[in-house]
Design a protein around this motif. Structure first.
Motif, short mmCIF file in Angstrom:
data_model
loop_
_atom_site.label_atom_id
_atom_site.label_comp_id
_atom_site.label_asym_id
_atom_site.label_seq_id
_atom_site.Cartn_x
_atom_site.Cartn_y
_atom_site.Cartn_z
N PRO A 1 0.84 -1.21 0.00
CA PRO A 1 0.00 0.00 0.00
C PRO A 1 0.87 1.26 0.00
CG PRO A 1 -0.82 -1.59 1.60
CD PRO A 1 0.50 -2.12 1.12
N LEU A 2 0.37 2.31 -0.64
CA LEU A 2 1.15 3.55 -0.72
C LEU A 2 1.43 4.15 0.65
CD1 LEU A 2 -0.44 5.19 -3.89
CD2 LEU A 2 1.80 4.08 -3.69
N ASP A 3 0.52 3.95 1.59
CA ASP A 3 0.78 4.42 2.95
C ASP A 3 2.00 3.74 3.54
OD1 ASP A 3 -1.35 6.14 2.87
OD2 ASP A 3 -2.71 4.89 4.04
N ASP A 4 2.18 2.46 3.19
CA ASP A 4 3.36 1.73 3.67
C ASP A 4 4.63 2.29 3.05
OD1 ASP A 4 1.64 0.18 5.11
OD2 ASP A 4 1.93 -1.65 3.94
N LEU A 5 4.54 2.73 1.79
CA LEU A 5 5.69 3.32 1.12
C LEU A 5 6.13 4.60 1.84
CD1 LEU A 5 7.68 3.62 -1.28
CD2 LEU A 5 5.87 4.86 -2.47
N VAL A 6 5.17 5.44 2.17
CA VAL A 6 5.48 6.68 2.88
C VAL A 6 6.13 6.37 4.23
CG1 VAL A 6 4.52 8.75 3.95
CG2 VAL A 6 3.63 7.96 1.74
N ALA A 7 5.55 5.43 4.95
CA ALA A 7 6.09 5.05 6.25
C ALA A 7 7.49 4.47 6.09
CB ALA A 7 5.18 4.03 6.93
N ALA A 8 7.71 3.70 5.02
CA ALA A 8 9.02 3.09 4.78
C ALA A 8 10.07 4.15 4.51
CB ALA A 8 8.93 2.12 3.60
N VAL A 9 9.73 5.16 3.73
CA VAL A 9 10.68 6.23 3.44
C VAL A 9 11.09 6.93 4.73
CG1 VAL A 9 10.91 8.52 2.38
CG2 VAL A 9 9.94 6.62 1.07
N ARG A 10 10.12 7.24 5.56
CA ARG A 10 10.44 7.90 6.83
C ARG A 10 11.29 7.01 7.73
NH1 ARG A 10 4.32 9.89 7.14
NH2 ARG A 10 4.53 11.97 6.23
N MET A 11 10.95 5.73 7.76
CA MET A 11 11.66 4.82 8.65
C MET A 11 13.11 4.63 8.22
SD MET A 11 10.58 0.91 9.67
CE MET A 11 9.01 1.50 10.30
N VAL A 12 13.32 4.39 6.93
CA VAL A 12 14.68 4.16 6.43
C VAL A 12 15.50 5.44 6.50
CG1 VAL A 12 16.03 3.56 4.39
CG2 VAL A 12 14.02 2.21 4.99
N ALA A 13 14.88 6.58 6.20
CA ALA A 13 15.59 7.86 6.28
C ALA A 13 16.05 8.14 7.71
CB ALA A 13 14.70 9.00 5.78
N ALA A 14 15.32 7.61 8.69
CA ALA A 14 15.67 7.82 10.10
C ALA A 14 16.74 6.86 10.58
CB ALA A 14 14.43 7.68 10.97
N GLY A 15 17.18 5.96 9.68
CA GLY A 15 18.25 5.04 10.05
C GLY A 15 17.80 3.67 10.47
N ASN A 16 16.53 3.36 10.26
CA ASN A 16 16.01 2.05 10.63
C ASN A 16 16.05 1.10 9.45
OD1 ASN A 16 15.21 2.74 13.35
ND2 ASN A 16 13.58 3.96 12.42
N ALA A 17 16.11 -0.18 9.75
CA ALA A 17 16.02 -1.18 8.70
C ALA A 17 14.55 -1.48 8.43
CB ALA A 17 16.74 -2.46 9.12
N LEU A 18 14.22 -1.85 7.21
CA LEU A 18 12.84 -2.19 6.90
C LEU A 18 12.80 -3.28 5.85
CD1 LEU A 18 9.72 -0.11 6.61
CD2 LEU A 18 10.39 -1.43 4.59
N PHE A 19 12.06 -4.33 6.15
CA PHE A 19 11.86 -5.41 5.19
C PHE A 19 10.39 -5.76 5.13
CE2 PHE A 19 16.05 -6.00 7.12
CZ PHE A 19 16.86 -5.92 5.99
N ALA A 20 9.88 -5.97 3.92
CA ALA A 20 8.51 -6.42 3.79
C ALA A 20 8.37 -7.75 4.52
CB ALA A 20 8.16 -6.60 2.30
N PRO A 21 7.19 -8.03 5.11
CA PRO A 21 7.03 -9.27 5.88
C PRO A 21 7.48 -10.53 5.14
CG PRO A 21 5.15 -7.86 6.22
CD PRO A 21 6.00 -7.18 5.16
#
Length: 220
Positions: free
Chosen positions: A110-130
């Motif tokens: 979902p596009l909302d997940d994309l926005v959240a992912a950008v913020r999360m990764v930009a903040a230095g967090n790792a992110l992987f789809a389930p």
């Protein structure tokens, strides 16, 4: 300050869709686009964005090769890279991690997940789809711990080792604080010290190291 983003994808409609969604956010600004891996490298060297949304499959250079060129030997100096693909095959996951990516998201999220992912990764967090996370963890099962990775953990205190375990389990600073019954700022400080002592850029690298050193075992 807004997070600056370059979108690299060979499909015009995908770039336009992502750009419209991200530019609508008050804290995100799309500063460039690229339709090929070569264009992505050029755009990143010219624009120096905070983050790149990088498609895996592109003409001229694929996303993995482009990421290696963008980050080079000094990954701390480059942008964060969030890999995007319609595929979740193992070779892409490990290739993305090896290239220095900080996240891996399927395009049909979902596009909302994309926005959240950008913020999360930009903040230095790792992110992987389930689905990707399951593959990453399964890939470490049965592997022997790498001696060099185990040796790197020797400088960590008992509390820092505990924090690294929690990072590898996907916990945020807030979750770590709750788990250890400490203040969120204290948890953030512990995370920073762990990354600093181990010479890691972000949580994605910490997750890989924790699993390769067998600090965390799949299924625990």
């Amino acid at each position: 300050m807004a997070v600056t983003v370059v979108i690299a994808d060979d499909q015009t409609m995908v770039r336009q869709s992502f750009r419209a969604v991200l530019d609508a956010q008050p804290d995100i600004e799309v500063v460039g686009e690229a339709a090929t891996g070569t264009e992505a490298v050029t755009a990143c060297r010219r624009l120096r964005p905070d983050l790149v949304l990088m498609d895996i499959r592109m003409p001229e250079l694929d996303g993995l090769a482009a990421t290696r060129l963008i980050l080079g030997d000094d990954r701390d100096a480059g942008p964060r890279v969030l890999m995007l693909t319609t595929f979740d095959a193992d070779e892409y996951v490990y290739g993305a991690l090896g290239a220095g990516a900080s996240g891996f998201l399927l395009k049909d999220s979902p596009l909302d997940d994309l926005v959240a992912a950008v913020r999360m990764v930009a903040a230095g967090n790792a992110l992987f789809a389930p689905a990707v996370t399951r593959r990453v963890i399964a890939g470490f099962a049965g592997r022997r711990p790498r001696t060099q990775d185990v040796a790197r953990l020797a400088d960590l205190t008992a509390r820092e080792l505990e924090v690294l375990r929690l990072i590898a389990q996907g916990l945020s600073n807030v979750d770590i604080a709750k788990e250890l019954v400490i203040a969120e700022q204290t948890a953030k400080t512990h995370v920073s010290r762990v990354l600093g002592k181990l010479g890691l850029r972000d949580r994605a690298q910490a997750v890989v190291l924790a699993y390769e050193a067998k600090l965390v075992v799949p299924g625990e």
